[in-house]
Motif scaffolding. Structure first.
Motif: not given
Length: 107
Positions: A53-64
């Motif tokens: 099994g496997g998995g993943g994720g991500g996060l992107v925050l527009p800082v400016g």
């Protein structure tokens, strides 16, 4: 399954500064460079020939954005909503610390 995961890992090795700093944009005669906080994580494992099994994720925050002000100087213009959201954990930690100090001083 491992070939698919390897292909995914190889594609994300290229993710880096090019994702944190977007391509320059021309808006209203001004050149702006978007800036984001980018984070990805993946994991996988297996137990035997048929259990994997496997998995993943991500996060992107527009800082400016980086842009030029009226005098031609490059300045950073923060996204205030995201900056305030990123400060919430700090404000919470300071509040808990102050409460602990006040409890200690009372006794």
């Amino acid at each position: 399954m491992s070939n698919d995961f390897s292909a995914l890992v190889e594609s994300f090795k290229k993710v880096g500064v090019s994702r944190a700093y977007g391509p320059p944009l021309q808006i209203g005669g001004e050149e702006l460079i978007p800036v984001a906080l980018v984070s990805f994580g993946f994991g996988g494992g297996g137990a035997g020939a048929n259990a994997a099994g496997g998995g993943g994720g991500g996060l992107v925050l527009p800082v400016g954005v980086y842009g030029r002000n009226a005098s031609g100087r490059v300045t950073f213009q923060p996204n205030t909503v995201v900056v305030l959201a990123m400060l919430l954990p700090l404000v919470g930690a300071v509040g808990v610390s102050i409460r602990g100090v006040l409890r200690t001083l009372r006794t």
